[in-house]
Write a protein that holds these residues in place. Structure first.
Motif, PDB file in Angstrom:
ATOM      1  N   VAL A 165      34.931  -2.414   4.937  1.00  0.00           N
ATOM      2  CA  VAL A 165      35.786  -3.163   3.875  1.00  0.00           C
ATOM      3  C   VAL A 165      36.883  -2.778   3.440  1.00  0.00           C
ATOM      4  O   VAL A 165      37.361  -3.310   2.404  1.00  0.00           O
ATOM      5  CB  VAL A 165      34.667  -3.232   2.641  1.00  0.00           C
ATOM      6  N   GLY A 166      37.570  -1.795   4.085  1.00  0.00           N
ATOM      7  CA  GLY A 166      39.166  -1.649   3.733  1.00  0.00           C
ATOM      8  C   GLY A 166      39.503  -0.452   3.228  1.00  0.00           C
ATOM      9  O   GLY A 166      40.563  -0.478   2.624  1.00  0.00           O
ATOM     10  N   TYR A 167      38.291   0.574   2.840  1.00  0.00           N
ATOM     11  CA  TYR A 167      38.905   1.544   2.052  1.00  0.00           C
ATOM     12  C   TYR A 167      38.969   3.041   3.128  1.00  0.00           C
ATOM     13  O   TYR A 167      38.303   2.948   4.098  1.00  0.00           O
ATOM     14  CB  TYR A 167      37.764   2.203   1.172  1.00  0.00           C
ATOM     15  N   THR A 168      40.147   3.500   3.078  1.00  0.00           N
ATOM     16  CA  THR A 168      40.451   4.643   3.816  1.00  0.00           C
ATOM     17  C   THR A 168      39.931   5.968   3.458  1.00  0.00           C
ATOM     18  O   THR A 168      39.598   6.678   4.281  1.00  0.00           O
ATOM     19  CB  THR A 168      41.828   4.848   4.095  1.00  0.00           C
ATOM     20  N   ALA A 169      39.690   6.094   2.246  1.00  0.00           N
ATOM     21  CA  ALA A 169      39.054   7.486   1.460  1.00  0.00           C
ATOM     22  C   ALA A 169      37.492   7.028   1.040  1.00  0.00           C
ATOM     23  O   ALA A 169      37.479   6.190   0.121  1.00  0.00           O
ATOM     24  CB  ALA A 169      39.846   7.699   0.597  1.00  0.00           C
ATOM     25  N   VAL A 170      36.538   7.733   1.666  1.00  0.00           N
ATOM     26  CA  VAL A 170      35.290   7.690   1.105  1.00  0.00           C
ATOM     27  C   VAL A 170      35.067   8.023  -0.385  1.00  0.00           C
ATOM     28  O   VAL A 170      34.265   7.094  -1.110  1.00  0.00           O
ATOM     29  CB  VAL A 170      34.338   8.293   2.002  1.00  0.00           C
TER      30      VAL A 170
END
Length: 265
Positions: free
Chosen positions: A240-245
């Motif tokens: 969905v477009g997040y690079t950091a969990v």
């Protein structure tokens, strides 16, 4: 057969989709398809990729289907389609299925053929369902998740009529690419307006800023994956477009009141 609004069906955690199969059909020249006299045995969603169509139902109702439009026909429907490819790669993907509400009763979304506005963001899911076709249990499960996601997107609705025409190109692009890196400046450029003007018209139409709207779309999609899929939290964050969990966890908890993992449980 009783009908259930698509929003109601998507909100029912016990609703089920069964007997899914998908078929991709290429159209290199104008072609007519008809099932008049041969009622549909299952419900069907048809995506019109790089092609348009003229729909005529058995009772004489006529509708134009735009490129990237989606048609839904309930079980028992009869209609004719005149399909017009816009490019050599023009094709349709038809997905057949049956729907059951939380009580196990067979239902339909509408009692007649319905055309949804263009929704380019759903193409990749239709394309994947066509690739899976009718296959092994694992692929069937994947198809069900993809179809649930498509229904969720349709339930959320297309562009509001209240959106000024001048910013619609940017809104359409946002809704189709919200999982990718986006800037308001780039969206404004698509509309040939200033960033300040785009922000103002966008907030008038949606009640929130473009950034807040993107976040809402991403988190709604993530919640759907958590409810119906088997991807890990990290995989969903990336999808969905997040690079950091960690940032995804923080944003998700801010809206839903619990972490993605607790939400799934």
């Amino acid at each position: 057969m009783p009908t259930v609004p698509i929003q109601t069906l998507c909100a029912d955690p016990d609703a089920t989709i069964r007997f899914i199969n998908a078929l991709r059909q290429d159209w290199r020249k104008n072609k007519r398809f008809t099932c008049i006299g041969k009622p549909k045995l299952l419900h069907i969603l048809v995506y019109f990729h790089q092609c348009t169509a003229h729909l005529r139902t058995a009772d004489g109702q006529e509708t134009e289907i735009e490129e990237n439009g989606i048609m839904y026909a309930p079980q028992g429907a009869q209609y004719t389609l005149d399909i017009h490819p816009q490019k050599e790669t023009g094709c349709t993907v038809g997905v057949n299925f049956l729907l059951y509400d939380g009580l196990g009763e067979a239902v339909a979304l509408t009692d007649d053929v319905t055309v949804f506005p263009a929704c380019g963001a759903t193409w990749r899911w239709f394309d994947e369902m066509a690739r899976l076709g009718v296959a092994a249990p694992l692929a069937a499960f994947r198809s069900r998740i993809l179809l649930q996601t498509v229904l969720y997107e349709l339930a959320r609705g297309a562009i509001s009529p209240a959106v000024p025409a001048v910013i619609r190109p940017g809104v359409t692009y946002l809704q189709e690419h919200y999982t990718e890196p986006l800037t308001v400046a780039a969206l404004a450029d698509l509309c040939h307006v200033s960033e300040v003007y785009y922000r103002r018209l966008f907030k008038q139409a949606f009640g929130v800023s473009p950034a807040a709207y993107i976040t809402r779309l991403r988190l709604e999609t993530a919640a759907n994956y958590l409810e119906h899929g088997d991807m890990s939290v990290g995989e969903i964050a990336e999808a969905v477009g997040y690079t950091a969990v960690s940032y995804f966890d923080k944003e998700f908890k801010k809206v839903y009141g619990k972490t993605p993992l607790r939400y799934r449980r």
